[in-house]
Each structure stands twice: as structure tokens, then as C-alpha cells.
Scaffold this motif. Sequence first.
Motif, PDB file in Angstrom:
ATOM      1  N   PRO A  72       0.825  -1.212   0.000  1.00 34.38           N
ATOM      2  CA  PRO A  72       0.000   0.000   0.000  1.00 34.38           C
ATOM      3  C   PRO A  72       0.857   1.258   0.000  1.00 34.38           C
ATOM      4  O   PRO A  72       1.848   1.355   0.724  1.00 34.38           O
ATOM      5  N   GLY A  73       0.481   2.201  -0.838  1.00 35.57           N
ATOM      6  CA  GLY A  73       1.244   3.434  -0.985  1.00 35.57           C
ATOM      7  C   GLY A  73       2.086   3.464  -2.242  1.00 35.57           C
ATOM      8  O   GLY A  73       2.529   4.536  -2.675  1.00 35.57           O
ATOM      9  N   GLU A  74       2.304   2.296  -2.856  1.00 34.66           N
ATOM     10  CA  GLU A  74       3.119   2.239  -4.064  1.00 34.66           C
ATOM     11  C   GLU A  74       2.254   2.443  -5.311  1.00 34.66           C
ATOM     12  O   GLU A  74       1.172   1.864  -5.432  1.00 34.66           O
ATOM     13  N   THR A  75       2.749   3.262  -6.226  1.00 35.76           N
ATOM     14  CA  THR A  75       2.042   3.628  -7.448  1.00 35.76           C
ATOM     15  C   THR A  75       2.301   2.598  -8.544  1.00 35.76           C
ATOM     16  O   THR A  75       3.379   2.006  -8.615  1.00 35.76           O
ATOM     17  N   LEU A  76       1.315   2.392  -9.403  1.00 38.85           N
ATOM     18  CA  LEU A  76       1.509   1.580 -10.600  1.00 38.85           C
ATOM     19  C   LEU A  76       1.833   2.497 -11.772  1.00 38.85           C
ATOM     20  O   LEU A  76       1.187   3.536 -11.961  1.00 38.85           O
ATOM     21  N   GLU A  77       2.841   2.102 -12.552  1.00 39.08           N
ATOM     22  CA  GLU A  77       3.246   2.864 -13.728  1.00 39.08           C
ATOM     23  C   GLU A  77       3.030   2.024 -14.978  1.00 39.08           C
ATOM     24  O   GLU A  77       3.468   0.872 -15.045  1.00 39.08           O
ATOM     25  N   PHE A  78       2.355   2.591 -15.949  1.00 42.39           N
ATOM     26  CA  PHE A  78       2.099   1.924 -17.225  1.00 42.39           C
ATOM     27  C   PHE A  78       2.831   2.697 -18.320  1.00 42.39           C
ATOM     28  O   PHE A  78       2.597   3.897 -18.485  1.00 42.39           O
ATOM     29  N   ILE A  79       3.695   2.027 -19.060  1.00 45.07           N
ATOM     30  CA  ILE A  79       4.399   2.656 -20.181  1.00 45.07           C
ATOM     31  C   ILE A  79       3.997   1.933 -21.459  1.00 45.07           C
ATOM     32  O   ILE A  79       4.067   0.709 -21.531  1.00 45.07           O
ATOM     33  N   VAL A  80       3.558   2.700 -22.444  1.00 41.82           N
ATOM     34  CA  VAL A  80       3.169   2.143 -23.738  1.00 41.82           C
ATOM     35  C   VAL A  80       4.345   2.322 -24.698  1.00 41.82           C
ATOM     36  O   VAL A  80       4.807   3.441 -24.926  1.00 41.82           O
ATOM     37  N   TYR A  81       4.820   1.210 -25.232  1.00 41.07           N
ATOM     38  CA  TYR A  81       5.922   1.207 -26.181  1.00 41.07           C
ATOM     39  C   TYR A  81       5.430   0.778 -27.555  1.00 41.07           C
ATOM     40  O   TYR A  81       4.405   0.095 -27.687  1.00 41.07           O
ATOM     41  N   ASP A  82       6.196   1.156 -28.573  1.00 42.73           N
ATOM     42  CA  ASP A  82       5.939   0.715 -29.944  1.00 42.73           C
ATOM     43  C   ASP A  82       7.170  -0.055 -30.411  1.00 42.73           C
ATOM     44  O   ASP A  82       8.244   0.517 -30.566  1.00 42.73           O
ATOM     45  N   LYS A  83       7.007  -1.360 -30.614  1.00 38.78           N
ATOM     46  CA  LYS A  83       8.131  -2.228 -30.936  1.00 38.78           C
ATOM     47  C   LYS A  83       8.486  -2.152 -32.415  1.00 38.78           C
ATOM     48  O   LYS A  83       7.614  -2.257 -33.279  1.00 38.78           O
ATOM     49  N   GLY A  84       9.801  -1.970 -32.708  1.00 39.21           N
ATOM     50  CA  GLY A  84      10.294  -1.949 -34.072  1.00 39.21           C
ATOM     51  C   GLY A  84      11.336  -3.025 -34.289  1.00 39.21           C
ATOM     52  O   GLY A  84      11.562  -3.887 -33.429  1.00 39.21           O
ATOM     53  N   ILE A  85      12.010  -2.987 -35.428  1.00 39.34           N
ATOM     54  CA  ILE A  85      13.017  -3.997 -35.747  1.00 39.34           C
ATOM     55  C   ILE A  85      14.239  -3.879 -34.836  1.00 39.34           C
ATOM     56  O   ILE A  85      14.770  -4.881 -34.332  1.00 39.34           O
ATOM     57  N   LEU A  86      14.701  -2.667 -34.594  1.00 37.09           N
ATOM     58  CA  LEU A  86      15.943  -2.453 -33.856  1.00 37.09           C
ATOM     59  C   LEU A  86      15.720  -2.056 -32.396  1.00 37.09           C
ATOM     60  O   LEU A  86      16.685  -1.770 -31.693  1.00 37.09           O
ATOM     61  N   GLY A  87      14.508  -2.030 -31.951  1.00 37.69           N
ATOM     62  CA  GLY A  87      14.250  -1.629 -30.568  1.00 37.69           C
ATOM     63  C   GLY A  87      12.809  -1.197 -30.399  1.00 37.69           C
ATOM     64  O   GLY A  87      11.905  -1.809 -30.961  1.00 37.69           O
ATOM     65  N   PHE A  88      12.608  -0.131 -29.651  1.00 40.38           N
ATOM     66  CA  PHE A  88      11.247   0.336 -29.399  1.00 40.38           C
ATOM     67  C   PHE A  88      11.256   1.849 -29.224  1.00 40.38           C
ATOM     68  O   PHE A  88      12.291   2.454 -28.941  1.00 40.38           O
ATOM     69  N   LYS A  89      10.085   2.424 -29.421  1.00 38.62           N
ATOM     70  CA  LYS A  89       9.874   3.840 -29.156  1.00 38.62           C
ATOM     71  C   LYS A  89       8.805   3.967 -28.074  1.00 38.62           C
ATOM     72  O   LYS A  89       7.951   3.096 -27.937  1.00 38.62           O
ATOM     73  N   THR A  90       8.866   5.053 -27.323  1.00 37.87           N
ATOM     74  CA  THR A  90       7.935   5.251 -26.213  1.00 37.87           C
ATOM     75  C   THR A  90       6.770   6.138 -26.640  1.00 37.87           C
ATOM     76  O   THR A  90       6.973   7.271 -27.075  1.00 37.87           O
ATOM     77  N   GLU A  91       5.553   5.606 -26.524  1.00 41.77           N
ATOM     78  CA  GLU A  91       4.346   6.388 -26.787  1.00 41.77           C
ATOM     79  C   GLU A  91       4.074   7.365 -25.651  1.00 41.77           C
ATOM     80  O   GLU A  91       3.703   8.503 -25.852  1.00 41.77           O
ATOM     81  N   GLY A  92       4.222   6.888 -24.427  1.00 45.44           N
ATOM     82  CA  GLY A  92       3.940   7.700 -23.244  1.00 45.44           C
ATOM     83  C   GLY A  92       3.679   6.811 -22.056  1.00 45.44           C
ATOM     84  O   GLY A  92       3.747   5.582 -22.153  1.00 45.44           O
ATOM     85  N   LYS A  93       3.403   7.416 -20.919  1.00 43.06           N
ATOM     86  CA  LYS A  93       3.151   6.632 -19.712  1.00 43.06           C
ATOM     87  C   LYS A  93       1.936   7.149 -18.970  1.00 43.06           C
ATOM     88  O   LYS A  93       1.508   8.294 -19.139  1.00 43.06           O
ATOM     89  N   ALA A  94       1.374   6.279 -18.144  1.00 42.26           N
ATOM     90  CA  ALA A  94       0.240   6.619 -17.286  1.00 42.26           C
ATOM     91  C   ALA A  94       0.555   6.131 -15.880  1.00 42.26           C
ATOM     92  O   ALA A  94       1.276   5.141 -15.705  1.00 42.26           O
ATOM     93  N   ILE A  95       0.048   6.825 -14.890  1.00 39.69           N
ATOM     94  CA  ILE A  95       0.281   6.424 -13.508  1.00 39.69           C
ATOM     95  C   ILE A  95      -1.053   6.266 -12.786  1.00 39.69           C
ATOM     96  O   ILE A  95      -2.026   6.962 -13.079  1.00 39.69           O
ATOM     97  N   LEU A  96      -1.072   5.319 -11.851  1.00 34.72           N
ATOM     98  CA  LEU A  96      -2.258   5.081 -11.023  1.00 34.72           C
ATOM     99  C   LEU A  96      -1.806   5.020  -9.568  1.00 34.72           C
ATOM    100  O   LEU A  96      -1.231   4.022  -9.122  1.00 34.72           O
ATOM    101  N   PRO A  97      -2.039   6.101  -8.798  1.00 34.99           N
ATOM    102  CA  PRO A  97      -1.644   6.109  -7.384  1.00 34.99           C
ATOM    103  C   PRO A  97      -2.368   5.038  -6.581  1.00 34.99           C
ATOM    104  O   PRO A  97      -3.479   4.617  -6.914  1.00 34.99           O
ATOM    105  N   SER A  98      -1.741   4.629  -5.498  1.00 37.22           N
ATOM    106  CA  SER A  98      -2.254   3.548  -4.656  1.00 37.22           C
ATOM    107  C   SER A  98      -3.682   3.789  -4.181  1.00 37.22           C
ATOM    108  O   SER A  98      -4.510   2.872  -4.165  1.00 37.22           O
ATOM    109  N   GLU A  99      -3.987   5.027  -3.814  1.00 36.71           N
ATOM    110  CA  GLU A  99      -5.303   5.302  -3.233  1.00 36.71           C
ATOM    111  C   GLU A  99      -6.441   5.130  -4.229  1.00 36.71           C
ATOM    112  O   GLU A  99      -7.605   5.053  -3.839  1.00 36.71           O
ATOM    113  N   PHE A 100      -6.133   5.021  -5.514  1.00 34.36           N
ATOM    114  CA  PHE A 100      -7.180   4.850  -6.514  1.00 34.36           C
ATOM    115  C   PHE A 100      -7.628   3.404  -6.661  1.00 34.36           C
ATOM    116  O   PHE A 100      -8.686   3.146  -7.233  1.00 34.36           O
TER     117      PHE A 100
END
Length: 211
Positions: A72-100
Motif C-alpha cells: 500500500p502506498g506504491e504507485t503503478l506505472e504503465f508505459i506504452v511502447y511501440d516495438k520496431g526492428i531495432l528496438g522500441f519507441k515510447t508512446e507515453g506513460k500513465a500512472i495510477l496512485p495507490s489510493e485509486f
Amino acid sequence: MASPSNKVKVHIIRAEGLKHMNHFTGDHPYVTCGVMQADGKVETKVDTKPVTEGDTLNPIWDETLELESWQPGETLEFIVYDKGILGFKTEGKAILPSEFFHRHGFQGMIAIIGSPDARIGIDVQVVGAQDGEALLEQAKVSEGVAVPQKLGVSILQAHGLKHMNNFTGDNPYVVCEVKHLDPAAEMTRVETKPVSEGDTLNPFWGETHNV
């Protein structure tokens, strides 16, 4: 004494409004979910599979993942990536605090920071979080002890607000009010802080209030 760890089930359902990032291979979005500790470090990560077919800018994963070590108290972090041939690119991230989501879970869409029109749909449940509290409350009721009712209201975000203040700029806030059955009862009212920076037409408050 360290707090006991809990298991969290995270159902990553879908996203909408992602950006087209891989022009050569096409977009193959996937999501990483991790536990953000108090010091800001992200541990215990789990990933979805990439979506490679269909509408990859509005992908559907429909995957349930488990995080084995959350407190309890720890936040969840969601990162959306776009996978390519040589690696990945980052679309963005979302956070969900513990109290939610602690105790009562969370289901809904949250904004993806870094992509103004993008959101991700999730369902989060803490396994066994309510068992002890529910038993205690049932025991009080069976003994004839009145159990005070408290309502936790989590005000997360809004989308698509109108531009209303041309001179000062928009500073949106939310008021939550309890309409009591007894007209003589004292008014119960809480409000968020105004959002004055960032995308104020799609504001993020991330506040929890008790009424």
C-alpha cells in the motif's frame, strides 16, 4: 517491521488515440506495468504481448497480468511502447496512485502522458485486500455496533472540457457534494485543487477525498 506484500491483478484492456511511430515496420504497441516505490524506482515489471494486427493505434490487449510484490502506498506505472526492428519507441506513460485502487479496485480509462489524445483502459484489483476489513465489519454488525459510513472519492481526470477563460486561461477544478436526505444535515462538500498548468482542457487531478 516491513509491511506485508500483496499480489495485484492488472487487466490491461485496450488503448485509444496512440500515435503512428514506426513508418517502416508498422506499429506494434505493447504495455509494461511496474510498481513505483517510494524512492521513485520502478520494480516488478510485467509486459503485454505486442499488438501486430488490426487497429494498432487503438489496440486491444485484453491481458491479465500479476504483480507479486506490491505494498500500500506504491504507485503503478504503465508505459506504452511501440516495438520496431531495432528496438522500441515510447508512446507515453500513465500512472495510477495507490489510493485509486487499494481496497476497492479501479476500472476505467486513464490519460497517457506524452500523447494528448491517448488513453489506456485498465482494471486493477488487489488480491485479498478486503478480506480482513470485511470480516471485522461483519463482526461489528452482528454485535449490533453501528459502523460509521465513510466514502472515499477519487477524482482522477477529465477529457474534452471547453475553453472558457480567454483572459486568465482555464483553471478547472471539481466539487463533490453529498445530497443528504435530511435537509437539516450539515452540507458535506469537498473540492480539488485547480489545474493551472499543462493540458487544462484534459486535466489530471489525481486526488482522493473522504466524505
